[in-house]
Design a protein around this motif. Sequence first.
Motif, mmCIF file in Angstrom:
data_model
loop_
_atom_site.group_PDB
_atom_site.id
_atom_site.type_symbol
_atom_site.label_atom_id
_atom_site.label_comp_id
_atom_site.label_asym_id
_atom_site.label_seq_id
_atom_site.Cartn_x
_atom_site.Cartn_y
_atom_site.Cartn_z
ATOM 1 N N SER A 1 56.106 3.447 5.100
ATOM 2 C CA SER A 1 56.766 3.323 3.720
ATOM 3 C C SER A 1 56.945 2.012 3.284
ATOM 4 O O SER A 1 56.746 1.677 2.140
ATOM 5 N N SER A 2 57.034 0.967 4.123
ATOM 6 C CA SER A 2 56.854 -0.621 3.772
ATOM 7 C C SER A 2 55.504 -0.758 3.023
ATOM 8 O O SER A 2 55.503 -1.378 1.853
ATOM 9 N N ALA A 3 54.451 -0.181 3.806
ATOM 10 C CA ALA A 3 53.136 -0.643 2.958
ATOM 11 C C ALA A 3 52.874 0.187 1.591
ATOM 12 O O ALA A 3 52.572 -0.370 0.466
ATOM 13 N N MET A 4 53.401 1.575 1.341
ATOM 14 C CA MET A 4 53.367 2.258 0.150
ATOM 15 C C MET A 4 54.463 1.386 -0.727
ATOM 16 O O MET A 4 53.937 1.287 -1.798
ATOM 17 N N ALA A 5 55.593 0.939 -0.341
ATOM 18 C CA ALA A 5 56.606 0.363 -1.217
ATOM 19 C C ALA A 5 55.660 -1.015 -1.886
ATOM 20 O O ALA A 5 55.848 -1.395 -3.109
ATOM 21 N N SER A 6 55.160 -1.748 -0.689
ATOM 22 C CA SER A 6 54.651 -3.047 -1.145
ATOM 23 C C SER A 6 53.249 -2.827 -2.086
ATOM 24 O O SER A 6 53.132 -3.637 -3.262
ATOM 25 N N MET A 7 52.670 -1.801 -1.846
ATOM 26 C CA MET A 7 51.640 -1.213 -2.819
ATOM 27 C C MET A 7 51.822 -1.262 -4.174
ATOM 28 O O MET A 7 51.275 -1.610 -5.250
ATOM 29 N N LEU A 8 53.142 -0.707 -4.463
ATOM 30 C CA LEU A 8 53.782 -0.593 -5.892
ATOM 31 C C LEU A 8 54.729 -1.582 -6.175
ATOM 32 O O LEU A 8 55.458 -1.708 -7.128
ATOM 33 N N GLY A 9 54.770 -2.993 -5.378
ATOM 34 C CA GLY A 9 55.524 -3.922 -5.787
ATOM 35 C C GLY A 9 57.124 -3.831 -5.643
ATOM 36 O O GLY A 9 57.905 -4.571 -6.043
ATOM 37 N N TYR A 10 57.422 -2.897 -4.585
ATOM 38 C CA TYR A 10 58.917 -2.926 -4.062
ATOM 39 C C TYR A 10 58.865 -3.470 -2.798
ATOM 40 O O TYR A 10 57.961 -3.690 -1.886
ATOM 41 N N SER A 11 60.241 -3.871 -2.460
ATOM 42 C CA SER A 11 60.502 -4.189 -1.136
ATOM 43 C C SER A 11 60.803 -2.933 -0.190
ATOM 44 O O SER A 11 61.245 -1.948 -0.538
ATOM 45 N N ASP A 12 60.564 -2.853 1.011
ATOM 46 C CA ASP A 12 60.892 -1.659 1.836
ATOM 47 C C ASP A 12 62.573 -1.637 1.913
ATOM 48 O O ASP A 12 63.168 -2.531 1.736
ATOM 49 N N GLY A 13 62.840 -0.393 2.020
ATOM 50 C CA GLY A 13 64.356 -0.051 2.084
ATOM 51 C C GLY A 13 64.626 0.995 0.786
ATOM 52 O O GLY A 13 65.724 0.908 0.102
ATOM 53 N N GLU A 14 63.730 1.928 0.761
ATOM 54 C CA GLU A 14 64.162 3.026 -0.423
ATOM 55 C C GLU A 14 64.024 2.450 -1.644
ATOM 56 O O GLU A 14 64.817 3.287 -2.579
ATOM 57 N N GLU A 15 63.685 1.154 -2.022
ATOM 58 C CA GLU A 15 63.361 0.890 -3.425
ATOM 59 C C GLU A 15 62.243 1.827 -4.107
ATOM 60 O O GLU A 15 62.789 2.063 -5.517
ATOM 61 N N ILE A 16 61.111 2.268 -3.527
ATOM 62 C CA ILE A 16 60.392 2.981 -4.137
ATOM 63 C C ILE A 16 61.148 4.340 -4.190
ATOM 64 O O ILE A 16 61.983 4.769 -3.418
ATOM 65 N N THR A 17 60.725 4.951 -5.332
ATOM 66 C CA THR A 17 61.660 6.468 -5.543
ATOM 67 C C THR A 17 60.995 7.519 -4.692
ATOM 68 O O THR A 17 59.675 7.479 -4.396
ATOM 69 N N PHE B 1 48.376 -3.170 7.023
ATOM 70 C CA PHE B 1 48.297 -3.418 5.690
ATOM 71 C C PHE B 1 48.523 -4.622 5.571
ATOM 72 O O PHE B 1 47.854 -5.314 4.672
ATOM 73 N N ASP B 2 49.529 -5.571 6.204
ATOM 74 C CA ASP B 2 49.700 -6.773 5.876
ATOM 75 C C ASP B 2 48.460 -7.618 6.286
ATOM 76 O O ASP B 2 47.896 -8.769 5.604
ATOM 77 N N HIS B 3 47.844 -7.246 7.433
ATOM 78 C CA HIS B 3 46.689 -8.143 7.929
ATOM 79 C C HIS B 3 45.635 -8.087 6.873
ATOM 80 O O HIS B 3 44.758 -8.769 6.620
ATOM 81 N N MET B 4 45.445 -6.755 6.131
ATOM 82 C CA MET B 4 44.438 -6.612 5.366
ATOM 83 C C MET B 4 44.571 -7.497 4.222
ATOM 84 O O MET B 4 43.575 -8.030 3.688
ATOM 85 N N TYR B 5 45.865 -7.703 3.627
ATOM 86 C CA TYR B 5 45.818 -8.527 2.493
ATOM 87 C C TYR B 5 45.948 -9.825 2.872
ATOM 88 O O TYR B 5 45.642 -10.706 1.909
ATOM 89 N N LYS B 6 46.304 -10.331 3.945
ATOM 90 C CA LYS B 6 45.886 -11.567 4.451
ATOM 91 C C LYS B 6 44.374 -11.817 4.358
ATOM 92 O O LYS B 6 43.992 -13.129 3.816
ATOM 93 N N SER B 7 43.398 -11.084 4.834
ATOM 94 C CA SER B 7 42.283 -10.969 4.646
ATOM 95 C C SER B 7 41.671 -11.150 3.148
ATOM 96 O O SER B 7 40.638 -12.084 2.830
ATOM 97 N N PHE B 8 42.453 -10.419 2.278
ATOM 98 C CA PHE B 8 42.050 -10.361 1.095
ATOM 99 C C PHE B 8 42.376 -11.488 0.355
ATOM 100 O O PHE B 8 41.404 -12.374 -0.502
ATOM 101 N N SER B 9 43.562 -12.306 0.609
ATOM 102 C CA SER B 9 44.052 -13.535 0.071
ATOM 103 C C SER B 9 42.948 -14.613 0.676
ATOM 104 O O SER B 9 42.685 -15.815 -0.157
ATOM 105 N N GLU B 10 42.473 -14.651 1.947
ATOM 106 C CA GLU B 10 41.509 -15.500 2.402
ATOM 107 C C GLU B 10 40.270 -15.452 1.726
ATOM 108 O O GLU B 10 39.536 -16.559 1.474
#
Length: 251
Positions: free
Chosen positions: A39-55, A227-236
Amino acid sequence: MKFKELHQQNKPLLIGNVWDARSAKEAEKLSFKALGTSSSAMASMLGYSDGEEITYQEIEFLIKRIVQNTHLPLSVDLESGYSRKPEEIADHIIRLTDLGVVGFNLEDSVVNGERDMLNGKVFSNILEETKNILDQSNRNPFLNIRTDAFLIGNPNALDESVERIHDYEMAGADGIFIPGVEKESDISALVNSTKLPINVMCMPSLPNFEILTGLGVKRISMGNFLFDHMYKSFSESLQEIIDLQSFKSIF
């Protein structure tokens, strides 16, 4: 092998945590026997924070795309159900079950600025009522119930978790998910506290899979860390392009 049976093997079920159709396709190419959403990765992918911000509607759309792009059994991280009402939680589960989802994570904490645990007895009642509605609707997905005492750093995390595990088992849980636990002694105590399969999550000091097998763990999750590791590599990679003023580093 059915999804529930995958939790009764000699070796733990390693869940491939995914967040969209592409990640599901990539995981299916490997040796995973089942997938689970983060859920955290899916929320982050759409620009939300984790915690049921995504609908819930956005979750359902993403799940539909994942199901249509994989043959592996899929378990969905439904956070706290996107409602505190059993009827609405059951409706969400039924809708996703009808899409082909075979399992769900439901957690006993909510985010209101900070993550706070719901009252264990209240959550048990919600779980029991939700389970009854599912039974009446002839739906029998695997309900993996997450308890968050270790995740939030409760000083009495072990005792709190054991008490809640007992309550959730009585309320109809099929499995127990305990993110944040790392110590072998704690994991062993949790496994021995219930007949239900215990699920642990990727953590910096989590024992390796061989040790977890010996401790009796039945399911291992990756959470949002891949997911977070992948985006760290993307940023690098982006930084290398800027530094080198060239695309050679990505080929």
